[in-house]
Design an enzyme around this catalytic site. Structure first.
Site, PDB file in Angstrom:
ATOM      1  NE  ARG A  20      -3.454   2.472   2.392  1.00 43.20           N
ATOM      2  CZ  ARG A  20      -4.019   2.717   3.808  1.00 43.20           C
ATOM      3  NH1 ARG A  20      -3.862   1.951   5.078  1.00 43.20           N
ATOM      4  NH2 ARG A  20      -4.924   3.686   3.735  1.00 43.20           N
ATOM      5  CG  HIS A  21      -0.959   4.951  -1.079  1.00 49.35           C
ATOM      6  ND1 HIS A  21      -1.070   5.814   0.054  1.00 49.35           N
ATOM      7  CD2 HIS A  21      -2.202   4.627  -1.399  1.00 49.35           C
ATOM      8  CE1 HIS A  21      -2.250   6.028   0.352  1.00 49.35           C
ATOM      9  NE2 HIS A  21      -2.957   5.186  -0.498  1.00 49.35           N
ATOM     10  CD  GLN A  27       0.653  10.347   7.185  1.00 51.24           C
ATOM     11  OE1 GLN A  27       1.582  11.142   6.999  1.00 51.24           O
ATOM     12  NE2 GLN A  27      -0.079  10.236   8.242  1.00 51.24           N
ATOM     13  CB  THR A  33      -8.040   9.730  -0.851  1.00 52.83           C
ATOM     14  OG1 THR A  33      -7.696  10.313   0.782  1.00 52.83           O
ATOM     15  CG2 THR A  33      -6.909  10.310  -1.748  1.00 52.83           C
ATOM     16  NE  ARG A  53      -4.046   7.809  -2.364  1.00 56.20           N
ATOM     17  CZ  ARG A  53      -5.033   8.049  -3.392  1.00 56.20           C
ATOM     18  NH1 ARG A  53      -4.411   8.866  -4.391  1.00 56.20           N
ATOM     19  NH2 ARG A  53      -6.062   7.220  -3.306  1.00 56.20           N
ATOM     20  CD  GLU A  89      -8.577   3.176  -1.768  1.00 50.46           C
ATOM     21  OE1 GLU A  89      -8.975   1.945  -2.163  1.00 50.46           O
ATOM     22  OE2 GLU A  89      -8.032   3.457  -0.746  1.00 50.46           O
ATOM     23  CG  HIS A  98      -4.680   3.147  -4.033  1.00 52.67           C
ATOM     24  ND1 HIS A  98      -4.357   4.234  -3.738  1.00 52.67           N
ATOM     25  CD2 HIS A  98      -4.388   2.768  -5.487  1.00 52.67           C
ATOM     26  CE1 HIS A  98      -3.681   4.814  -4.916  1.00 52.67           C
ATOM     27  NE2 HIS A  98      -3.704   3.999  -5.784  1.00 52.67           N
ATOM     28  N   GLY A  99      -5.391   0.751  -0.299  1.00 48.74           N
ATOM     29  CA  GLY A  99      -6.091  -0.169   0.686  1.00 48.74           C
ATOM     30  C   GLY A  99      -6.902  -0.935   0.267  1.00 48.74           C
TER      31      GLY A  99
END
Length: 206
Positions: free
Chosen positions: A9-10, A12, A22, A61, A88, A158-159
């Site tokens: 994951r990227h 912060q 986001t 990101r 994301e 991403h998450g």
């Protein structure tokens, strides 16, 4: 033959720091995010891992996290494929809204449903199920065949796009994947069998 797949994951982002939804917006990494990305590269370097190809999303990101990580690994020019299929989850009307303000406006229970249910999207956005419907076909057609062929692949995303992948890889239920927290800049190292199933997994979170 080693079939290696690393997911990260990227680091912060500026909007993570501000507690904003986001989605497909494109804020940069914070200083902490840059440090997390470099640290991720350092952890992989400690394991003496190198890669044949990298995949990332269309969002900066994730792209910058990957670039910083690859610098640490000494592979700054690695073949890198960018695709919005790995973006994301789209938070729709919640995008740009502070999460606490969203709870005040819509109610804590409703926001929890939007964030943590599998198949209920926020207004104008995507559920995790809908995110999986774009991530998984891309994974199966573009990424997995290269891993199966013996290439060492890293994916910086991403998450929620990674949750969709992990759900499929690990055979998790919707309830199980929704409880899975992915740390920023924390690589997960999968070694796969020739049928794409997991032979071993190593989570490099602190």
């Amino acid at each position: 033959m080693e079939r290696l797949l690393v997911l990260v994951r990227h680091g912060q982002s500026e909007w993570n720091l501000k507690n904003l939804f986001t989605g497909w917006k494109d804020p940069d990494l914070t200083e902490r995010g840059v440090a997390e990305a470099r640290a991720a590269g350092g952890k992989l370097k400690d394991l003496k891992l190198t890669f044949d190809v990298a995949y990332t999303s269309a969002l900066s990101r994730a792209q910058r996290t990957l670039a910083l990580l690859l610098e640490e690994l000494g592979q700054p020019d690695l073949e890198t494929i960018r695709d919005e299929a790995l973006n994301e989850r789209d938070y729709g009307d919640l995008t740009g809204m502070n999460k606490d303000e969203a709870r005040e406006k819509f109610g804590e229970e409703q926001v929890h449903v939007w964030r943590r249910s599998f198949d209920v999207p926020p207004p104008g956005g995507e559920s995790l199920e809908m995110t999986a419907e774009r991530v998984l076909p891309y994974y199966r057609s573009e990424i997995l065949p290269r891993v199966i062929a013996g290439e060492r692949v890293i994916v910086a995303a991403h998450g929620n796009s990674l949750r969709a992948l992990i759900m499929d890889l690990e055979g998790l239920s919707p309830e199980e994947i929704l409880k899975r927290e992915l740390g920023t800049g924390a690589p997960i190292v999968y070694r796969l069998s020739d049928d794409g199933s997991i032979a071993s997994v190593q989570d490099l979170k602190d």
